[in-house]
Design a protein around this motif. Sequence first.
Motif, short mmCIF file in Angstrom:
data_model
loop_
_atom_site.label_atom_id
_atom_site.label_comp_id
_atom_site.label_asym_id
_atom_site.label_seq_id
_atom_site.Cartn_x
_atom_site.Cartn_y
_atom_site.Cartn_z
N TRP A 65 0.80 -1.32 0.28
CA TRP A 65 0.09 -0.01 0.27
C TRP A 65 0.66 0.94 -0.31
N ARG B 121 -8.65 -2.80 -6.22
CA ARG B 121 -9.42 -2.14 -6.46
C ARG B 121 -9.38 -2.37 -4.32
N GLY B 122 -8.71 -0.96 -4.35
CA GLY B 122 -9.28 -0.54 -2.89
C GLY B 122 -8.24 -1.31 -1.90
N PRO B 123 -8.90 -1.90 -1.22
CA PRO B 123 -7.42 -3.18 -0.16
C PRO B 123 -7.68 -4.94 -0.58
N ASN C 136 -6.13 -6.63 1.37
CA ASN C 136 -5.61 -6.36 2.73
C ASN C 136 -4.43 -6.83 2.70
#
Length: 198
Positions: A131, A164-166, A184
């Motif tokens: 991230w 996409r996102g986490p 995540n």
Amino acid sequence: MINRIREIRKARGMTLADLAAACQPETTAQTIGRLETGMRNLSTKWMERIGAALGVDPQVLVGSDKAPRAQVIAQLGLSDPEALKTPRDAVLPSEMAAQEGDEPMLVLEVTSPVGEYRPGDTVWLRQMDAWSAKDADFLSAMNRDCLVPRPGGRFAFGRLIDRRGPLVGILPTQAGQKQQVIDNPDWIAVAVMLVRPL
């Protein structure tokens, strides 16, 4: 002091000017040449700068005479193999350092035929934070084989195809398997080298 800057630079396909430009801050080709030949002292600071520019651990720049090293003796192009004018020491996968930061190299051993991989292969991967990685770093990992941790000490391995996102999407290397979605993950390790015994 005997050093391995020249052989590692040549193994990377870099000229003196290329290496000088890759150093942070930049230096001159003359300075690199003097460091290679020992006409200028190779200090710890120079080792760190040149090691970072070459993508190797700075300690690798100073050779040891204790054990004989693997030698690069020829190059194979479109025609027959051509002998090098001067053999040079090979840069081993274990001597490669992170390009940026202190992320370690990880190794995945292949024990069964999976996709394009054969038993005995070792896949060397460069770890990055999933991230905090720059978008450009993450984009360079897209459509490449990656190892991603899953809950419970398990892993997913395959083509990185989506984020996409986490959520991170991995397409397994085995035909007929469905896409895996990992929520995540702490890190992603991108395959950068395959070592295959013949």
